[in-house]
Design an enzyme around this catalytic site. Structure first.
Site, mmCIF file in Angstrom:
data_model
loop_
_atom_site.group_PDB
_atom_site.id
_atom_site.type_symbol
_atom_site.label_atom_id
_atom_site.label_comp_id
_atom_site.label_asym_id
_atom_site.label_seq_id
_atom_site.Cartn_x
_atom_site.Cartn_y
_atom_site.Cartn_z
ATOM 1 N N ILE A 22 0.826 -1.207 0.000
ATOM 2 C CA ILE A 22 0.000 0.000 0.000
ATOM 3 C C ILE A 22 0.860 1.256 0.000
ATOM 4 C CG2 ILE A 22 -1.676 1.320 1.349
ATOM 5 C CD1 ILE A 22 -2.782 -1.386 2.354
ATOM 6 N N SER A 144 -7.311 -0.775 10.249
ATOM 7 C CA SER A 144 -7.572 -2.072 9.619
ATOM 8 C C SER A 144 -8.992 -2.515 9.915
ATOM 9 C CB SER A 144 -6.598 -3.131 10.143
ATOM 10 O OG SER A 144 -6.992 -4.427 9.731
ATOM 11 N N TYR A 157 -2.287 -7.281 16.562
ATOM 12 C CA TYR A 157 -2.552 -6.460 15.386
ATOM 13 C C TYR A 157 -3.829 -5.634 15.569
ATOM 14 C CZ TYR A 157 -3.242 -5.338 10.424
ATOM 15 O OH TYR A 157 -3.429 -4.693 9.220
ATOM 16 N N ILE A 190 -6.364 -6.920 1.616
ATOM 17 C CA ILE A 190 -5.651 -6.360 0.475
ATOM 18 C C ILE A 190 -4.515 -7.303 0.101
ATOM 19 C CG2 ILE A 190 -4.443 -4.346 -0.452
ATOM 20 C CD1 ILE A 190 -7.364 -3.848 0.433
#
Length: 255
Positions: A22, A144, A157, A190
């Site tokens: 990204i 996210s 995460y 993604i």
């Protein structure tokens, strides 16, 4: 408002995590829009490849080989920007998988250091630079879709990305009076090196599951998120701050 709102000619952007995925797609798109792009990452080879891509898109690349957890190095890199800094895209991040019971202190510390503290440091340096130059800039952070649901194995995460959202909203309330906007992007699945972490067969199954859950029947590409960054960084979103944009193919639709 016209399409000139997406013209970044004469503007400068700083992108962390620019060596691939990204971050690379964002650096290239900002360059195509006319921006001078500063690319930061600890992956020197990846940075060189991104710089070449930025140049191909007509941009003037500047690279900074650094670790975003190094506050001093990041401060030095941002301070080296010639003229006003208009855009900070804090994209650098890592993925870590462990169950709650298996999570070690060092796992949590490492993920929080890169995925949260690294974003915090980038935001802090960008704000200092923008206020000093009187620039009505835009900061875009990377959250996210993992923050919207509980996913086994993604404690570190998800917690770090949820913290990024709170950072984004809090900072937006603090710096709006300076004309600085702060927004976050919360991508779905993604296709990047970070999500390609399974054995080939398992990876194919994971992507197939994401495709089945998406009304658009596909997973995302880095360019999908780069365009979201471009929008939030541009004058087209001049009345948008403290918001979370979710380009996820419709997989998650929070109330």
């Amino acid at each position: 408002m016209s399409l000139t709102a997406y013209d970044f000619t004469g503007r400068t952007a700083f992108v962390t995590g620019a060596a691939g995925g990204i971050g690379r797609a964002t650096a290239a798109l900002l360059a195509e829009a006319g921006a001078t792009v500063h690319c930061a990452d600890r992956d020197r080879q990846g940075l060189q490849e991104t710089a070449a891509l930025v140049a191909e898109h007509g941009g003037t690349p500047h690279i900074h080989a650094l670790d975003v957890t190094d506050r001093a190095a990041l401060a030095t890199a941002v301070a080296s920007v010639t003229g006003p800094l208009h855009v900070m895209a804090a994209i650098a991040g890592i993925m870590h998988t462990s169950t709650v019971l298996e999570t070690r202190d060092e796992d949590l510390d490492r993920v929080l250091a890169i995925n949260f503290k690294g974003v915090l440091y980038a935001c802090q340096e960008a704000v200092r630079s923008m206020i000093a130059s009187g620039t009505r800039g835009s900061i875009v952070t990377m959250a996210s879709g993992a923050m919207d649901s509980a996913s086994a194995g993604l404690l570190c995460y998800s917690v770090a990305k949820a913290a990024v959202v709170q950072l984004t909203k809090t900072l937006a309330t603090e710096v709006g009076r300076h004309g600085i906007r702060v927004n976050a992007i919360a991508p779905g699945w993604i296709r990047t090196a970070m999500t390609d972490r399974h054995e080939p067969a398992a990876q194919e199954q994971a992507e197939a599951a994401m495709v089945r859950h998406s009304p658009l029947a596909r997973v995302g590409e880095p360019e999908d998120i780069a365009h979201a960054v471009l929008h939030l960084a541009s004058d087209a979103s001049s009345f948008t701050t403290g918001q979370i944009l979710r380009p996820n193919g419709g997989v998650a639709m929070p109330w």
